[in-house]
Motif scaffolding. Sequence first.
Motif, PDB file in Angstrom:
ATOM      1  N   ILE A  28       0.832  -1.205   0.000  1.00 14.38           N
ATOM      2  CA  ILE A  28       0.000   0.000   0.000  1.00 14.38           C
ATOM      3  C   ILE A  28       0.869   1.258   0.000  1.00 14.38           C
ATOM      4  O   ILE A  28       0.605   2.220  -0.731  1.00 14.38           O
ATOM      5  CB  ILE A  28      -0.936  -0.011   1.231  1.00 14.38           C
ATOM      6  N   ALA A  31       2.451   1.849  -3.336  1.00 12.07           N
ATOM      7  CA  ALA A  31       1.456   2.316  -4.311  1.00 12.07           C
ATOM      8  C   ALA A  31       1.037   3.759  -4.050  1.00 12.07           C
ATOM      9  O   ALA A  31       0.240   4.311  -4.807  1.00 12.07           O
ATOM     10  CB  ALA A  31       0.231   1.399  -4.275  1.00 12.07           C
ATOM     11  N   GLY A  32       1.569   4.357  -2.989  1.00 12.77           N
ATOM     12  CA  GLY A  32       1.271   5.758  -2.694  1.00 12.77           C
ATOM     13  C   GLY A  32      -0.096   5.994  -2.096  1.00 12.77           C
ATOM     14  O   GLY A  32      -0.635   7.103  -2.196  1.00 12.77           O
ATOM     15  N   ARG A  33      -0.662   4.998  -1.446  1.00  6.52           N
ATOM     16  CA  ARG A  33      -1.993   5.151  -0.866  1.00  6.52           C
ATOM     17  C   ARG A  33      -1.905   5.481   0.619  1.00  6.52           C
ATOM     18  O   ARG A  33      -0.886   5.252   1.263  1.00  6.52           O
ATOM     19  CB  ARG A  33      -2.815   3.883  -1.081  1.00  6.52           C
ATOM     20  N   ASP A  34      -3.004   6.006   1.141  1.00  7.58           N
ATOM     21  CA  ASP A  34      -3.072   6.387   2.542  1.00  7.58           C
ATOM     22  C   ASP A  34      -3.352   5.141   3.379  1.00  7.58           C
ATOM     23  O   ASP A  34      -4.416   4.528   3.266  1.00  7.58           O
ATOM     24  CB  ASP A  34      -4.189   7.413   2.737  1.00  7.58           C
ATOM     25  N   VAL A  35      -2.410   4.774   4.226  1.00  6.28           N
ATOM     26  CA  VAL A  35      -2.565   3.545   5.014  1.00  6.28           C
ATOM     27  C   VAL A  35      -3.598   3.708   6.114  1.00  6.28           C
ATOM     28  O   VAL A  35      -4.081   2.696   6.658  1.00  6.28           O
ATOM     29  CB  VAL A  35      -1.213   3.123   5.638  1.00  6.28           C
ATOM     30  N   ALA A  37      -6.649   4.418   5.989  1.00  8.37           N
ATOM     31  CA  ALA A  37      -7.914   3.779   5.632  1.00  8.37           C
ATOM     32  C   ALA A  37      -7.891   2.288   5.908  1.00  8.37           C
ATOM     33  O   ALA A  37      -8.942   1.665   6.101  1.00  8.37           O
ATOM     34  CB  ALA A  37      -8.225   4.027   4.158  1.00  8.37           C
ATOM     35  N   TYR A  38      -6.695   1.686   5.964  1.00  5.83           N
ATOM     36  CA  TYR A  38      -6.571   0.250   6.184  1.00  5.83           C
ATOM     37  C   TYR A  38      -6.330  -0.100   7.648  1.00  5.83           C
ATOM     38  O   TYR A  38      -6.275  -1.284   7.989  1.00  5.83           O
ATOM     39  CB  TYR A  38      -5.421  -0.307   5.341  1.00  5.83           C
ATOM     40  N   TYR A  47     -13.947   0.837   1.168  1.00  8.91           N
ATOM     41  CA  TYR A  47     -13.081   1.574   0.256  1.00  8.91           C
ATOM     42  C   TYR A  47     -12.774   0.846  -1.051  1.00  8.91           C
ATOM     43  O   TYR A  47     -12.184   1.427  -1.942  1.00  8.91           O
ATOM     44  CB  TYR A  47     -11.758   1.902   0.966  1.00  8.91           C
ATOM     45  N   VAL A  48     -13.144  -0.405  -1.156  1.00  8.67           N
ATOM     46  CA  VAL A  48     -12.854  -1.154  -2.375  1.00  8.67           C
ATOM     47  C   VAL A  48     -14.143  -1.314  -3.178  1.00  8.67           C
ATOM     48  O   VAL A  48     -15.139  -1.839  -2.674  1.00  8.67           O
ATOM     49  CB  VAL A  48     -12.263  -2.543  -2.060  1.00  8.67           C
ATOM     50  N   PHE A 177      -7.583  -5.260   3.182  1.00 12.17           N
ATOM     51  CA  PHE A 177      -6.937  -4.943   1.910  1.00 12.17           C
ATOM     52  C   PHE A 177      -7.740  -5.430   0.707  1.00 12.17           C
ATOM     53  O   PHE A 177      -7.540  -4.938  -0.405  1.00 12.17           O
ATOM     54  CB  PHE A 177      -5.533  -5.548   1.883  1.00 12.17           C
ATOM     55  N   VAL A 256      -3.090  -3.706  -3.494  1.00  9.78           N
ATOM     56  CA  VAL A 256      -2.915  -2.904  -4.713  1.00  9.78           C
ATOM     57  C   VAL A 256      -3.833  -3.415  -5.821  1.00  9.78           C
ATOM     58  O   VAL A 256      -4.419  -2.640  -6.580  1.00  9.78           O
ATOM     59  CB  VAL A 256      -1.443  -2.956  -5.171  1.00  9.78           C
TER      60      VAL A 256
END
Length: 380
Positions: A28, A31-35, A37-38, A47-48, A177, A256
């Motif tokens: 994550i 991939a440049g995502r905000d952790v 949220a997880y 979120y998915v 995830f 991802v």
Amino acid sequence: MAARESIQKAMQWVIMAIMLLGLPLIGILLAGRDVRAYLEFPPLTLYVRHAPFSWWVFLLFTALNLLLIAGIASLLVRPHPRRHALPGFKGRWPAWGWAGLAVLLSGWTLAWTRWAWFAPWQAHTFCLPWIGYILVVNAWCLRRSGRSLLTDAPGRFALLIPASALFWWFFEYLNRFVQNWYYVGVADFSPLAYVAFASLAFATVLPAVLSTHRLLLSFPLLAGLDRLHPLGIARPRRAATVTLAVAAIGLALLGVFPDALFALLWVSPLLIITALQVLAGRPTIFAPLGHGNWRSLVSAALAALICGFFWELWNVGSLARWHYAVPYVDRFHIFAMPLLGYGGYLPFGLECLAVGVMVMGHKLLCVPLTQAAPAAVCPR
């Protein structure tokens, strides 16, 4: 020597935990995502956005499941003369087995009814039928074979309870995830209440699956699975290294590409655990295959499938329950579970066996219940 072995075991657990917990987060981050949220708690799993149903993917997974089922069925129906010559044993049904049956039936009733007087406790009933189920299965096993997982080593069996809670919390973590399931009826739970009551339900997973596994080993149907063609790998450490790398990459990419890799949630942890054990020179749950013994593996897979049926059955009428959001194959439901989702219980059973062995030891899970399962085929 004993201290050194204990340190090695502890290091193996640490490495395993770091990989299983850290790899999805690393993916994550890369991939440049905000952790954040997880990592929210309780998880909202909103979120998915999953891919719609696809006949092509459905047919592919159907073919894979049918091949797996056909392979297991061919092993079970294979002629074996000793199947019909197993020594009989018929013990007494223990009193605590009747108590378990009462808990199972009363818990099932309370979970599915909506009596006003019981409303404050209605959302907390899911563990009751499972407590009864575990007692009933162990009583049945004791009556059939004179032994059971519960009575063989009650102290180590008790260790399965906290281990089981941690075990399923790990899968709850992985689900953040891919977000393939989510809960309803828990909106009013505080974080502390959510942890307490969820852990109580999660604590029944390993005892239920492993007790069912032990019961299945007492049936003649599996007696012919201990003398099949031995399977081995020429270079196990090299194979373990490749397997570890592939499984680690898959787990890192889980969040991802959640739609493409969601099935790895049930496969990658088993591959990582097994690969690390091979590299550490320790026996794995696959070691009996070197002697041509498939009984324990087939029994564990079928045990999880049986428990999976009851999980889905008892879930459907409960107030606090889960729903599924599975990409590509979310159709033809049995209870809340898509039909092909039941295939995930087969590798899950092997993961239960792998963790159960780490908690209870190989001999406790490979105890011969009949003359058709000599102790020599169990890993040491």
